[in-house]
Design a protein around this motif. Sequence first.
Motif, PDB file in Angstrom:
ATOM      1  N   PRO A 236       0.828  -1.214   0.000  1.00  0.00           N
ATOM      2  CA  PRO A 236       0.000   0.000   0.000  1.00  0.00           C
ATOM      3  C   PRO A 236       0.860   1.262   0.000  1.00  0.00           C
ATOM      4  CG  PRO A 236      -0.029  -1.060   2.157  1.00  0.00           C
ATOM      5  CD  PRO A 236       0.644  -2.011   1.221  1.00  0.00           C
ATOM      6  N   ASN A 237       0.383   2.271  -0.717  1.00  0.00           N
ATOM      7  CA  ASN A 237       1.091   3.544  -0.728  1.00  0.00           C
ATOM      8  C   ASN A 237       0.692   4.372   0.498  1.00  0.00           C
ATOM      9  OD1 ASN A 237      -1.393   4.811  -1.315  1.00  0.00           O
ATOM     10  ND2 ASN A 237      -1.032   4.724  -3.520  1.00  0.00           N
ATOM     11  N   TYR A 238       1.206   5.577   0.553  1.00  0.00           N
ATOM     12  CA  TYR A 238       1.001   6.436   1.727  1.00  0.00           C
ATOM     13  C   TYR A 238      -0.483   6.690   1.989  1.00  0.00           C
ATOM     14  CZ  TYR A 238       1.396  10.714   4.606  1.00  0.00           C
ATOM     15  OH  TYR A 238       1.284  11.656   5.589  1.00  0.00           O
ATOM     16  N   ALA A 239      -1.234   7.021   0.926  1.00  0.00           N
ATOM     17  CA  ALA A 239      -2.663   7.276   1.103  1.00  0.00           C
ATOM     18  C   ALA A 239      -3.395   6.019   1.552  1.00  0.00           C
ATOM     19  CB  ALA A 239      -3.260   7.810  -0.203  1.00  0.00           C
TER      20      ALA A 239
ATOM     21  N   HIS B 133      -3.334   5.031   5.118  1.00  0.00           N
ATOM     22  CA  HIS B 133      -4.224   5.827   5.963  1.00  0.00           C
ATOM     23  C   HIS B 133      -5.698   5.567   5.657  1.00  0.00           C
ATOM     24  CE1 HIS B 133      -0.492   7.985   6.857  1.00  0.00           C
ATOM     25  NE2 HIS B 133      -1.118   8.505   7.895  1.00  0.00           N
ATOM     26  N   GLY B 134      -5.980   4.512   4.872  1.00  0.00           N
ATOM     27  CA  GLY B 134      -7.358   4.116   4.619  1.00  0.00           C
ATOM     28  C   GLY B 134      -7.956   4.673   3.349  1.00  0.00           C
ATOM     29  N   LEU B 135      -7.203   5.474   2.597  1.00  0.00           N
ATOM     30  CA  LEU B 135      -7.728   6.083   1.368  1.00  0.00           C
ATOM     31  C   LEU B 135      -7.418   5.169   0.191  1.00  0.00           C
ATOM     32  CD1 LEU B 135      -6.623   9.752   2.097  1.00  0.00           C
ATOM     33  CD2 LEU B 135      -8.897   8.751   2.407  1.00  0.00           C
TER      34      LEU B 135
ATOM     35  N   ALA C 203     -10.190   3.157  -1.678  1.00  0.00           N
ATOM     36  CA  ALA C 203     -11.291   2.986  -2.624  1.00  0.00           C
ATOM     37  C   ALA C 203     -12.029   4.305  -2.803  1.00  0.00           C
ATOM     38  CB  ALA C 203     -12.249   1.903  -2.113  1.00  0.00           C
ATOM     39  N   PRO C 204     -12.821   4.420  -3.878  1.00  0.00           N
ATOM     40  CA  PRO C 204     -13.574   5.669  -4.076  1.00  0.00           C
ATOM     41  C   PRO C 204     -14.409   6.074  -2.871  1.00  0.00           C
ATOM     42  CG  PRO C 204     -13.626   4.371  -6.081  1.00  0.00           C
ATOM     43  CD  PRO C 204     -12.945   3.507  -5.046  1.00  0.00           C
ATOM     44  N   VAL C 205     -15.025   5.103  -2.198  1.00  0.00           N
ATOM     45  CA  VAL C 205     -15.874   5.445  -1.047  1.00  0.00           C
ATOM     46  C   VAL C 205     -15.066   6.054   0.088  1.00  0.00           C
ATOM     47  CG1 VAL C 205     -15.711   3.200   0.122  1.00  0.00           C
ATOM     48  CG2 VAL C 205     -17.788   4.580   0.355  1.00  0.00           C
ATOM     49  N   ASP C 206     -13.750   5.834   0.100  1.00  0.00           N
ATOM     50  CA  ASP C 206     -12.894   6.436   1.113  1.00  0.00           C
ATOM     51  C   ASP C 206     -12.513   7.868   0.757  1.00  0.00           C
ATOM     52  OD1 ASP C 206     -12.767   3.785   2.156  1.00  0.00           O
ATOM     53  OD2 ASP C 206     -11.041   3.353   0.873  1.00  0.00           O
ATOM     54  N   VAL C 207     -12.438   8.154  -0.554  1.00  0.00           N
ATOM     55  CA  VAL C 207     -11.874   9.416  -1.030  1.00  0.00           C
ATOM     56  C   VAL C 207     -12.924  10.502  -1.228  1.00  0.00           C
ATOM     57  CG1 VAL C 207     -10.652  10.492  -2.960  1.00  0.00           C
ATOM     58  CG2 VAL C 207      -9.918   8.255  -2.091  1.00  0.00           C
ATOM     59  N   TYR C 208     -14.071  10.139  -1.804  1.00  0.00           N
ATOM     60  CA  TYR C 208     -15.076  11.165  -2.099  1.00  0.00           C
ATOM     61  C   TYR C 208     -15.537  11.943  -0.862  1.00  0.00           C
ATOM     62  CZ  TYR C 208     -15.456   9.898  -7.017  1.00  0.00           C
ATOM     63  OH  TYR C 208     -15.177   9.700  -8.348  1.00  0.00           O
ATOM     64  N   PRO C 209     -15.573  11.338   0.331  1.00  0.00           N
ATOM     65  CA  PRO C 209     -15.928  12.149   1.499  1.00  0.00           C
ATOM     66  C   PRO C 209     -14.979  13.319   1.747  1.00  0.00           C
ATOM     67  CG  PRO C 209     -16.214   9.834   2.014  1.00  0.00           C
ATOM     68  CD  PRO C 209     -15.544   9.891   0.665  1.00  0.00           C
ATOM     69  N   LEU C 210     -13.732  13.221   1.279  1.00  0.00           N
ATOM     70  CA  LEU C 210     -12.821  14.354   1.419  1.00  0.00           C
ATOM     71  C   LEU C 210     -13.372  15.565   0.666  1.00  0.00           C
ATOM     72  CD1 LEU C 210      -9.324  12.660   0.930  1.00  0.00           C
ATOM     73  CD2 LEU C 210     -10.598  13.022   3.065  1.00  0.00           C
ATOM     74  N   TYR C 211     -13.933  15.315  -0.526  1.00  0.00           N
ATOM     75  CA  TYR C 211     -14.549  16.391  -1.299  1.00  0.00           C
ATOM     76  C   TYR C 211     -15.835  16.871  -0.630  1.00  0.00           C
ATOM     77  CZ  TYR C 211     -11.382  15.986  -5.292  1.00  0.00           C
ATOM     78  OH  TYR C 211     -10.281  16.015  -6.111  1.00  0.00           O
TER      79      TYR C 211
ATOM     80  N   ARG D   5     -14.468   2.527  12.656  1.00  0.00           N
ATOM     81  CA  ARG D   5     -13.313   1.627  12.706  1.00  0.00           C
ATOM     82  C   ARG D   5     -11.992   2.345  12.476  1.00  0.00           C
ATOM     83  NH1 ARG D   5     -11.643   0.781   7.593  1.00  0.00           N
ATOM     84  NH2 ARG D   5     -13.128   1.095   5.885  1.00  0.00           N
ATOM     85  N   ALA D   6     -12.018   3.505  11.834  1.00  0.00           N
ATOM     86  CA  ALA D   6     -10.793   4.258  11.560  1.00  0.00           C
ATOM     87  C   ALA D   6     -11.188   5.633  11.035  1.00  0.00           C
ATOM     88  CB  ALA D   6      -9.915   3.527  10.547  1.00  0.00           C
ATOM     89  N   GLY D   7     -10.200   6.473  10.848  1.00  0.00           N
ATOM     90  CA  GLY D   7     -10.453   7.786  10.281  1.00  0.00           C
ATOM     91  C   GLY D   7      -9.155   8.396   9.805  1.00  0.00           C
ATOM     92  N   VAL D   8      -9.269   9.437   9.008  1.00  0.00           N
ATOM     93  CA  VAL D   8      -8.076  10.089   8.480  1.00  0.00           C
ATOM     94  C   VAL D   8      -8.327  11.589   8.373  1.00  0.00           C
ATOM     95  CG1 VAL D   8      -8.779   9.723   6.078  1.00  0.00           C
ATOM     96  CG2 VAL D   8      -6.367  10.097   6.617  1.00  0.00           C
ATOM     97  N   VAL D   9      -7.291  12.348   8.663  1.00  0.00           N
ATOM     98  CA  VAL D   9      -7.297  13.788   8.474  1.00  0.00           C
ATOM     99  C   VAL D   9      -6.263  14.129   7.406  1.00  0.00           C
ATOM    100  CG1 VAL D   9      -6.583  15.985   9.511  1.00  0.00           C
ATOM    101  CG2 VAL D   9      -8.136  14.466  10.740  1.00  0.00           C
TER     102      VAL D   9
END
Length: 500
Positions: free
Chosen positions: A153-156, A159-161, A163-171, A445-449
């Motif tokens: 896994p890469n850096y993102a 940290h749990g990022l 799949a798309p469902v992980d990333v779109y909430p950032l937007y 279960r987890a989170g990311v900032v």
Amino acid sequence: MTMTDPERIPVIIGVGQVNDRPTDPDDGLDSLGLMVAALKLAAEDGGIPLADIDSLAIVDQISFHHLGKLCEPLAAAIGATPAINYQSAAPHGDTPVRLLNEAANRIGAGEVKLAAIVGGEALRTAAGRAAKAASGEDKSYNAVRQVATRREPNYAQKHGLAAPVDVYPLYENATRAAWGQSLAEAQFESAEIWSHFSRVAAANDGAWIRKPASPDDILDVNERNRPIAFPYSKLMVANSSVNQGAAFIVASLAEARRRGIADSRLIHVGMGAAAKEPPGILARDRYDHSVSMETSITRTLALNGMTVDDFDCVELYSCFPCVPKMARRILGWPCDRPATVFGGLTFGGGPIANYMSHAIVSMVQKLRSGGRHGFLFANGGFATDNHCIVLGKEPIAAARFPQDFDYQAEAEAKRGPVPELIEDYAGPATIESYTVFYGRDGAPRAGVVVARTPEGKRTLAHVDVADAAMLAFLTDGSREPVGTDGQVVQLEDGCGWRTA
């Protein structure tokens, strides 16, 4: 040649879609079967033999990926020998619109007269057969299933990022803050848009879920509508557990008339525009706006000489609420009008990259029954790929084919500076965006900032979901977390976030 030459004017002459849901998912069609069925319906709708098509373009699929390239098997199954026969390189949400634009270009260049575009995803069937294989009941299917290559896994992703469902909430969280909305206001906007989607789907024979949902139904988080990734619940995300196929056939206007197809059934293809964000999510300039989305939408309007007032209906891609919410603001489409003709990826169905084929089918049907023009906006990847196009009941005066629909250079000229990424940072920082991930039991279960250092650099930090105060701060809506200060601290398992 000009676009007054009917040999060079592209029109859609036939559409078809399949919604395959047998009682036992194992009895369902596979992806190839869905494509064959959809093409036969489109050919019947257009009144042409499939043997006559001279171009066949396939939207790549994932549910039966072990079948490999489907170009030759599909052509054989429909009795066609097209001179042009290809499959998209990868499944992206913008693919059907791109393939439509490519077909229009080939017709405009005089290379083809009949072009078919098709896709199908049998995820429900694949899941049923996979379950049977796992139980030992179907060894042959288990033997041919491909196993995805596992990579470090890469850096993102660490940290749990992933799949798309992980990333779109950032937007979603970044746009809410940028637009000055409270959490309740932003969630209600999502719920209102999704409620409209559900009502469109309920009236569409091709949709997967045909039960209207009120905004309150969308907002009510419960066992059937569990939280997925903050602030999204199950009824706000794409539903990929479907068996759906869709196809459409594009012809030159002259060819359509030679075959006796009534002008009232022809839908004219307008100009399109495409642009992309950087593929790496941490290489984006910002999360509260997309210059590639803006460019694809505004350039499409300009190319066709139209404004939002020219459209009777639109399809704004809807894998997650932030996408149509951003798109409708750029386009100027009001929240109280449906932003779909098919039903959205939750209720209409989310057949991975082929959703927009269903939207095109439904747009053609909608325009045939009344109206002037429709606008289609497609999005794919991790808010990465954007492609728009216009369809019209009447000829679109500004349309000229072939056209170069790639407007990447224009998007890049608008892009702001991309923050430098720093992976081993510890110290004061400001929240740029964030999300919290939930398990199937509904528990966090987890989170990311995603944070910015005082120098403007970008870094990531884990969220300790066992910290009740921090979890409440991020999710209860009493205060906007985006833009607040805190600390990135070094922990045994990586960097963690601490509120100020």
